[in-house]
Design an enzyme around this catalytic site. Structure first.
Site, PDB file in Angstrom:
ATOM      1  N   GLU A 173       0.839  -1.205   0.000  1.00 44.02           N
ATOM      2  CA  GLU A 173       0.000   0.000   0.000  1.00 44.02           C
ATOM      3  C   GLU A 173       0.865   1.243   0.000  1.00 44.02           C
ATOM      4  O   GLU A 173       2.018   1.224   0.406  1.00 44.02           O
ATOM      5  CB  GLU A 173      -0.941   0.005   1.212  1.00 44.02           C
ATOM      6  CG  GLU A 173      -0.365  -0.500   2.510  1.00 44.02           C
ATOM      7  CD  GLU A 173       0.801   0.290   3.032  1.00 44.02           C
ATOM      8  OE1 GLU A 173       0.767   1.541   2.920  1.00 44.02           O
ATOM      9  OE2 GLU A 173       1.755  -0.302   3.556  1.00 44.02           O
ATOM     10  N   GLU A 316       4.390  -0.703   1.692  1.00 47.44           N
ATOM     11  CA  GLU A 316       4.649  -0.961   0.270  1.00 47.44           C
ATOM     12  C   GLU A 316       4.651  -2.446  -0.078  1.00 47.44           C
ATOM     13  O   GLU A 316       4.826  -2.800  -1.238  1.00 47.44           O
ATOM     14  CB  GLU A 316       5.994  -0.368  -0.186  1.00 47.44           C
ATOM     15  CG  GLU A 316       6.197   1.091   0.049  1.00 47.44           C
ATOM     16  CD  GLU A 316       7.567   1.575  -0.416  1.00 47.44           C
ATOM     17  OE1 GLU A 316       8.359   0.757  -0.944  1.00 47.44           O
ATOM     18  OE2 GLU A 316       7.850   2.771  -0.262  1.00 47.44           O
TER      19      GLU A 316
END
Length: 350
Positions: A173, A316
């Site tokens: 994300e 991430e």
């Protein structure tokens, strides 16, 4: 539109797990000497339905979105960074990009709505829902339709991964303000105070953390009583990318595709998915223990034992990508070691 959320989950193959365990018992080592590498191989065997699992084909997807709550200064970085980091992922400069590239993992970026512009790119799936969610200190973060669109985006990403023959899915994300959303969501689902769950995120100083905690407390005071249903909790307190990860977790379990769970934000999304369908948990493996203080509470609620504890808090999908080599080594030792019979090595005495 969201009837698929209640479709049954796949069931891991107990027979394959038993055959893998029997094979482990014949390898040239004392029983249990490779510790968790052995149990990981057996778990992967159950997921893949074979006593010789492998992880040659892994797919990662970073979901990006902006948050209305960022207007309250809950991050050390400006909101424009979300779109800028999307470009960085696509150009190969982000940590997740490097970790994926080094391991031959296909990395996709899904833009669900950023304040800043995002240029078209072959590695980008552009599905903007809105420029950002609403400020959840005054209203729900999103409408029901927006939440359902985000959930579907996660499902679609898993479908694309499955269509390429992926053997494992990693969800990452990106979104300035999303540790605030994750802490609020976790607080609502776990019925824990914001002080237990709020951390530095992108690097807030103590005063910033205290301010962020107060913002989350306001959100929980407004929405907490209405969040007994996980879908409603996502609508009121989540983000587009968080809802997408919850949808991806559900789709992974329904498809029979293992999910390697990243850190704090991803785990909050997975908790929402598990609250909707507890069998989702059977398809999740937790990569690492984040340095974010709220992550431990989420891991405990999910009875999860993470693979690594390296003090990571980047998000991430970077923690999951860092843990991936351990899983590949588990497959390699399981599949390539000699047995006592083949190596003509004497087994232990009775």
């Amino acid at each position: 539109m969201n009837d698929w959320l209640h479709a049954p989950c796949a069931v891991p193959d107990a027979g394959a797990a038993a055959r893998a365990a029997a094979h482990q018992a014949r390898l040239t080592k004392p029983a249990g000497a490779l510790g968790r590498l052995e149990s990981l191989a057996v778990q992967l065997a159950a997921w893949q339905g074979t006593d010789r699992p492998s992880l040659q084909h892994v797919r990662a997807c970073v979901f990006a979105a902006d948050h209305g709550v960022a207007a309250h200064g809950v991050s050390a970085y400006p909101q424009a960074v979300t779109a800028q980091m999307v470009a960085n992922f696509l150009s190969g400069g982000a940590a997740a990009s490097v970790l994926a590239r080094e391991q031959g993992v296909a990395l996709e970026v899904v833009n669900l709505g950023t304040v800043g512009p995002v240029a078209e790119h072959p590695g980008l799936v552009n599905r903007p829902i809105a420029a950002m969610t609403h400020d959840f200190t005054t209203t729900a973060a999103m409408s029901g339709a927006q939440r359902d669109t985000a959930l579907q985006a996660g499902r679609d990403a898993v479908r694309r991964a499955a269509d390429t023959g992926a053997q494992m899915f990693i969800a990452g994300e990106m979104g300035i303000g999303n540790t605030t959303a994750a802490a609020a969501l976790a607080g609502a689902l776990l019925r824990l105070p914001a002080t237990r769950l709020t951390g530095p995120g992108t690097g807030l100083a103590p005063d910033g953390i205290r301010h962020k905690t107060r913002i989350i407390e306001r959100a929980l005071a407004l929405h907490g009583a209405h969040c007994t249903d996980p879908l409603e909790a996502l609508r009121r307190l989540g983000g587009f990318e968080i809802a997408a990860i919850a949808g991806a977790a559900l789709a992974c379990a329904q498809t029979g595709l293992p999910l390697l769970v990243d850190g704090f934000i991803t785990t909050a999304a997975v908790l929402a998915a598990c609250r909707l369908q507890p069998a989702v948990r059977d398809w999740c493996l937790f990569a690492h223990a984040s340095a974010e203080p709220g992550h431990q509470a989420l891991l405990q609620a999910l009875d999860a034992e993470p693979l690594l504890a390296l003090g990571l808090r980047l998000g991430e999908g970077s923690g999951a990508l860092t843990a991936l080599p351990l899983l590949r080594l588990a497959c390699a030792t399981h599949g390539a070691m000699a047995t006592f019979e083949s190596a003509k090595v004497r087994e232990r005495l009775p």
